[in-house]
Design a protein around this motif. Structure first.
Motif, mmCIF file in Angstrom:
data_model
loop_
_atom_site.group_PDB
_atom_site.id
_atom_site.type_symbol
_atom_site.label_atom_id
_atom_site.label_comp_id
_atom_site.label_asym_id
_atom_site.label_seq_id
_atom_site.Cartn_x
_atom_site.Cartn_y
_atom_site.Cartn_z
ATOM 1 N N SER A 266 -0.601 -28.946 5.248
ATOM 2 C CA SER A 266 0.662 -29.494 5.758
ATOM 3 C C SER A 266 1.774 -29.027 4.841
ATOM 4 O O SER A 266 1.545 -28.764 3.654
ATOM 5 C CB SER A 266 0.605 -31.017 5.774
ATOM 6 N N LYS A 272 -0.349 -36.095 5.515
ATOM 7 C CA LYS A 272 -0.121 -35.414 6.796
ATOM 8 C C LYS A 272 -1.226 -34.383 7.018
ATOM 9 O O LYS A 272 -1.730 -34.223 8.142
ATOM 10 C CB LYS A 272 1.258 -34.748 6.799
ATOM 11 N N ASN A 275 -4.128 -36.252 8.193
ATOM 12 C CA ASN A 275 -3.925 -36.610 9.598
ATOM 13 C C ASN A 275 -4.149 -35.415 10.511
ATOM 14 O O ASN A 275 -4.695 -35.557 11.609
ATOM 15 C CB ASN A 275 -2.511 -37.187 9.787
ATOM 16 N N ASN A 276 -3.724 -34.248 10.050
ATOM 17 C CA ASN A 276 -3.952 -33.045 10.855
ATOM 18 C C ASN A 276 -5.445 -32.839 11.116
ATOM 19 O O ASN A 276 -5.843 -32.446 12.217
ATOM 20 C CB ASN A 276 -3.336 -31.809 10.172
ATOM 21 N N GLY A 334 6.666 -30.226 13.634
ATOM 22 C CA GLY A 334 6.097 -31.414 12.980
ATOM 23 C C GLY A 334 5.762 -31.196 11.519
ATOM 24 O O GLY A 334 5.182 -32.071 10.887
ATOM 25 N N GLU A 335 6.116 -30.040 10.990
ATOM 26 C CA GLU A 335 5.770 -29.721 9.593
ATOM 27 C C GLU A 335 6.979 -29.193 8.828
ATOM 28 O O GLU A 335 6.829 -28.394 7.910
ATOM 29 C CB GLU A 335 4.641 -28.674 9.554
ATOM 30 N N SER B 241 5.323 -38.618 9.173
ATOM 31 C CA SER B 241 5.492 -37.915 10.446
ATOM 32 C C SER B 241 6.967 -37.919 10.820
ATOM 33 O O SER B 241 7.339 -37.977 11.983
ATOM 34 C CB SER B 241 4.635 -38.555 11.539
#
Lengths: 758, 758
Positions: A266, A272, A275-276, A334-335, B241
């Motif tokens: 991420s 994150k 989560n990815n 989203g990154e 996020s």
């Protein structure tokens, strides 16, 4: 098409070998990621989703651009982020891992390869020293590794966020990536987190941070952590103090030999990245990850189908061409660590100078919705950071080489009627490039030398890359004019269509070389043509250098990006006026002289197949009514320079630039980026069917084509005779069929109606 | 001095009330952080180490710049990073915490204050609603909170990394801080980690990230985490996020009422923030943290001692002045996320336009080694990012207001012989400002309007702030000339000393106003003086505005930073030529006319005490041989505008700019920054002893000074008659004594030898 993909995806989960059953039928099998991997191509050879953020691949010693180098080079490890086809100082190579067997006492676990196998989405190697097998596949943001250790040996793994490509002894050397910081934490017996923070690289960018979260399907039995040259037992974390950190993990020598590792990355945070993984690969099935990736590619590749009788080699060259075109820029939606991130965000425009000509138009043709997202990301970069990207990597704009070629990309979208783009904003962004000098760093973004260009109508010698900057700016001004006109802003149109002639200000009409007359040549601020140009800044010595149209090299003491023409000579650039070929012909002495000039260019090795400036040149015969000569040149160029071997690309692929040039020509089409048409040439593939995103199909058939029957005798668009050697994008987009009747001799087809003029 | 400090520090650990025993003798007790907190001063009121990275303080509703506002304003919480004395859009306000009692079901825990007490290094308040007491002290990078909850009530705490100051409804409004991302994790029952990522603010900076690690001396009994408007039970982490995250923690209603919380921050990572706690505050003793901080300040403040008979009010004004001067810029050495960080790194130059005149010279006098570090940090910023900072905050340069005033800071160091600075590099950095236009963003760094300035010799009307930019650039060119001369580069000296006259190009000699003749006035590109100036960009309407030397306001539709003179009028700026007062006097019609002009300026309220442009003006009488008039003006200004109250500063303190102006004048010295001397005026303090870092002492004594005896009759430097109304920095730095003999009438002292000329 999407529904079909999803069906395959779910089948993929339940019947794990779907992709093998369908293997022969599916197009992704024709992709050979090794084409262009050796020699000058420098393509990324590891697994990647289309526009995928994570790009795992081996890193070989001596800092190659894509990470990989051919055997017998040693492998230092596998890192998660790479680029494809680039030149100059390397970028990325972050979060390296390396399997090994033995004591946890040294960072260097470099190994030689005993074997190596690569196919789309899949990489495999076995190390010579220790017989450990590494297999890699990947999701969008998560790499998946399957390591198989020999029976009864201990299973160790290095995780090294301190590693990066392109490290140099002088840490702030130009184009060197520079270490800023790193961190690592053993979170549990199956999880490690951390990050790598690096600056510099080819684009001289600000610091970027790649965060990771790694999970293992076996528990860590033992570990040491590492910082700044020292190992630490029983210390779970090494915090960032500007030093390199890492961990050596042991999974023992009991249990199964196979160790699976998922590495989420991420650009926001370690959580994150975690989560990815949870969102994208919640399971441990290597094959499911691979088949998901294959299906994503199949969905894209199948948008252009070729006739069954196409040779295996041509299928490989064509689909690998499409593949290479769609691995960059990189989707980082989203990154984005720079602003709120619910809008599309793309990085690794590397660079638009390379990609505007063919990669970008090919994406428009195959994947136009994606193109709209990419352009909206570019416009967001303009809104938030002040300038459109020309190059961009590691979340920072840079570098420019010639023009502000985002203009071409925006104009190309405009003339091809892409919907979902705010063209008023696009025009504003283009005008920023054209009116506001970028200042302090004249190669980061915008137009270097702009003030002189606006004042004099050309960039005078003395400013880096004055020649190709002038030519590109003139074309970029044309792009602005076209968009302005389309938006009804005739004042702007009139201004910029005039500026589009600025290339003529460097046209030295009486200059002769190799039988041709008239060249783009260096001129100083006062308007004097320069035969000898000064290099260097010494006050005592005044070294000069005779400048001629065939010169590409410069004296050893001049940087190669400081010369008059970047990566090319005047012969090449004096043929690179994509918006006004008729005037170029006139200035070159008329059609006959121009034809001679082109022939000299190609016959005397003045043409350089290895770089982008001459991409359009083989097609210039169209403008003198001899499209068959264009086709002849193209066929010869392809035959002599492109093939399915590892050296099958004649230049840096530059994010698919070379590959998309080839793919277009194999279909018989070639775009003049920023303009609404494609030139028609003899295809290499007999029948091509494009499945357009609007639901329509467009078919190109070359009837009776053979090695001998290589000339177009007649053409029919949707059954009606079609005498133009070019076709509008709208005609393709509306669906239908273009039939080309082939013959063994050149004909009068396409010789009378020339491509649209400025 | 350092050994003494350390001794105190260790005593502090063993005898926790050391600081109370010595209270009356120690100088830090004279610091009142509330001076200048209300009205326009906007000083930071919370605890801070000298140049301290962490600055915890309450945040009150409606987005104040320093976080704090006077009662009865509500407090939303306590965040860890603030700035002091700034105007414009707020910056920082990161990682907010807030104690409360009750259910874990709402984010808003805003409370009114029942009481509030502030002293150096210490903040205390009790909330009206719930009687919870909050006490705060701090280390360099770690805040320390002591919350005392009423008996038998439950102890709750909000940790909110989603909070920041200056949020606006239009998220990318100019000067608004904008949310980028945040994250939070409950690490254990005594630890929470996370970060806040924000962009924008007054300097329109790129995204910066404040990482934190919080530890508690009681275990968390219960918690909920929060993301994007929703609460989550049993979810330990909320990943980034792009949405706001937070946690509500309960420590139950049993056990001790006192909850201690340490919050380490870092600009690198959460683990670095944790390490900052471990290194700096490994214990739980609030008083030790406080006494360590007090000792750091005592070490600095005691470098200037004042006579015992100085009034309490004057001691407070003086030492608070020194204190305010040394809380910014902020020492972030080891916390630089942009490049390798083993060199000094400072941030929050906010801004040099404000601080170059007095704050920066005062730091040179008191804390010269620190000054060398700050300058080396500036030079590193130039090396790595291309330009020296003018403003800088959140790891990004921006904004400029007038000149590129880093030049003044570098020249000041050069003429005052600060060692340990690479002045060749400094000159190169200054020349970058002076020769390379900053481009796309002309208010981020460098010199906006530079091309016109170089071509025309002035910035023409139409460019924002054309008037004060011209004046500042001319002074900055003088700074360059001086350094170039000192380094033996006479070509450069000759060029820049000439450019230093550029202010004269905007001098409209026949323009009269309020009895004075000759003013800096707007001129267009073609050299025409403008009586009426155009505002706005409409093509149809051409609104104009009569421009006169007394105008400061602009029409409602013109941004206040786009006017001819930034935060001032022509009367002020036409007296702001610090490098060539003699020529200014000549141009103003000679000494008599100039004296009249100064008198008109001060008597007719044209002088603006609230801002920096007129900082030097009260001293200009020195150049007409009447230093006693300077002293009269200064005394009156101080009497009418400065005091020990919360409204005791007449303008934004701007990182100590106002405070350091006062402190200098109280000693009887005033620097002309960038030049090697101080002007001598009647001090407010009878005896000042400077303990210099070279081990020497310098004493200033005003003999027989009283309200009546306010004029200098004679002066003696080291026993020898001294007839100049100014003194060289070297004379102070060599140690010794300056005795001023005072009288009730102006004398001939200082009237014949004027300050050094250009």
């Amino acid at each position: 098409m999407k529904i079909y993909t999803k069906a395959i995806f779910f089948l993929g989960i339940t019947i794990c070998c779907t992709h093998q059953i369908n293997a022969q039928k599916q197009l992704y099998n024709y992709v050979d990621p090794m084409i262009g991997s050796e020699g000058v191509g420098r393509v990324f050879i590891g697994p990647s989703c289309p526009y995928g953020m994570v790009k795992p691949s081996p890193d070989c010693t001596s800092s190659p651009n894509s990470g990989w180098l051919p055997m017998p080079k040693e492998v230092t490890g596998f890192s998660q982020v790479h680029v494809s086809g680039t030149g100059g100082g390397p970028k990325y190579g972050n979060i390296q891992i390396m399997p090994f067997s033995g004591a946890l006492d040294k960072m260097d676990q470099t190994s030689f390869r005993a074997e190596e196998n690569v196919k789309l989405g899949y990489y495999e190697t076995v190390f010579k020293e220790n017989n450990i097998k590494t297999e890699i596949t990947t999701g969008e943001k998560v790499s998946f590794y399957r390591f198989t250790y020999p029976k009864n040996t201990s299973k160790e793994l290095k995780i090294d966020p301190g590693f990066f490509l392109g490290e140099e002894k002088i840490p702030d050397a130009r184009e060197a990536q520079q270490f800023v910081g790193s961190q690592i934490e053993i979170v549990s017996d199956t999880e490690v987190r951390g990050y790598s923070r690096i600056r510099g690289g080819w684009n001289n960018g600000r610091a970027y941070t790649v965060y990771f979260w790694a999970v293992f399907d076996q528990p860590i039995a033992k570990y040491v952590t590492f910082k700044d040259g020292k190992f630490y037992n029983n210390q779970k974390a090494q915090f960032d103090s500007g030093k390199k950190t890492a961990a050596l993990l042991s999974f023992g020598n009991t249990g199964k030999e196979e160790l699976n590792v998922k590495i989420g990355i991420s650009f926001l945070s370690e959580l994150k990245a975690k989560n990815n993984i949870e969102i994208e690969i919640p399971h441990w099935d290597f094959n499911t990850v691979l088949s998901t990736l294959e299906n994503k590619w199949e969905n894209l590749l199948s948008r252009i189908k070729v006739s069954e009788d196409t040779s295996e080699d041509y299928k490989k060259m064509f689909y690998t061409g499409l593949y290479h075109t769609m691995i960059m820029p990189v989707d980082r939606t989203g990154e984005n660590p720079l602003w709120t991130n619910d809008e599309p965000y793309y990085d690794d425009f590397y660079t638009i100078w390379d990609t505007f000509r063919t990669s970008s138009p090919l994406i428009t043709l195959i994947d136009s919705k994606r193109k709209v997202d990419i352009i909206n990301a570019m416009l967001n970069i303009y809104k938030r950071e002040g300038y459109l990207p020309e190059g961009r990597s590691g979340n920072d704009n840079g570098r420019t080489q010639g023009g502000s070629n985002a203009e071409v990309v925006l104009a190309d979208a405009f003339v091809k009627n892409l919907k979902g783009i705010d063209y008023e904003l696009a025009l504003q962004a283009m005008l920023k490039d054209a009116t506001v000098p970028p200042g302090g760093n004249e190669e980061k973004e915008g137009r270097g030398g702009l003030m002189d260009y606006l004042k004099l109508g050309y960039v005078p010698y003395g400013t880096d890359r004055a020649g190709n900057r002038t030519i590109d700016y003139a074309y970029n001004d044309y792009n602005i004019a076209i968009v302005a006109k389309g938006l009804g802003k005739m004042d702007l149109y009139n201004q910029y269509i005039k500026q589009a002639d600025n290339w003529q200000n460097l046209w030295r009409s009486d200059y002769e070389n190799n039988g041709a007359k008239g060249f783009i040549m260096p001129k100083d601020k006062d308007g004097n043509w320069l035969d000898d140009v000064v290099f260097g800044e010494s006050k005592i010595q005044k070294p000069t250098f005779k400048y001629t149209p065939v010169i590409i090299e410069s004296p050893w003491y001049v940087c190669h990006w400081c010369v008059f023409f970047y990566e090319g000579n005047s012969w090449e650039y004096s043929l690179s006026i994509p918006h006004d070929v008729p005037e170029l012909i006139r200035k070159s002495g008329g059609e006959k002289a121009f034809e001679d000039r082109l022939n000299t260019f190609f016959n005397s090795d003045l043409y350089n197949v290895a770089n982008e400036p001459s991409f359009l040149t083989p097609c210039l015969y169209h403008w003198i009514g001899k499209p068959y000569l264009s086709s002849d040149r193209i066929r010869t160029i392809i035959k002599n320079n492109f093939n399915t071997s590892r050296e099958g690309l004649p230049g840096n692929d530059d994010s698919g630039a070379m590959s998309s040039w080839l793919a277009f020509h194999m279909m018989g089409l070639y775009p003049n980026a920023g303009q609404p048409y494609y030139l028609i040439n003899t295809p290499l593939i007999k029948e091509t069917i494009m499945q357009l995103e609007n639901g329509k199909k467009f078919k190109i058939s070359a009837k009776k084509m053979s090695d001998k029957n290589k000339y177009i005798k007649a053409a029919f668009l949707n059954g009606k005779a079609y005498n133009k050697a070019w076709i509008l994008h709208d005609d393709i987009n509306n669906g239908g069929e273009l039939v080309l009747e082939m013959d063994s001799k050149p004909s009068a087809w396409g010789t009378t109606i020339f491509p649209p003029k400025k």
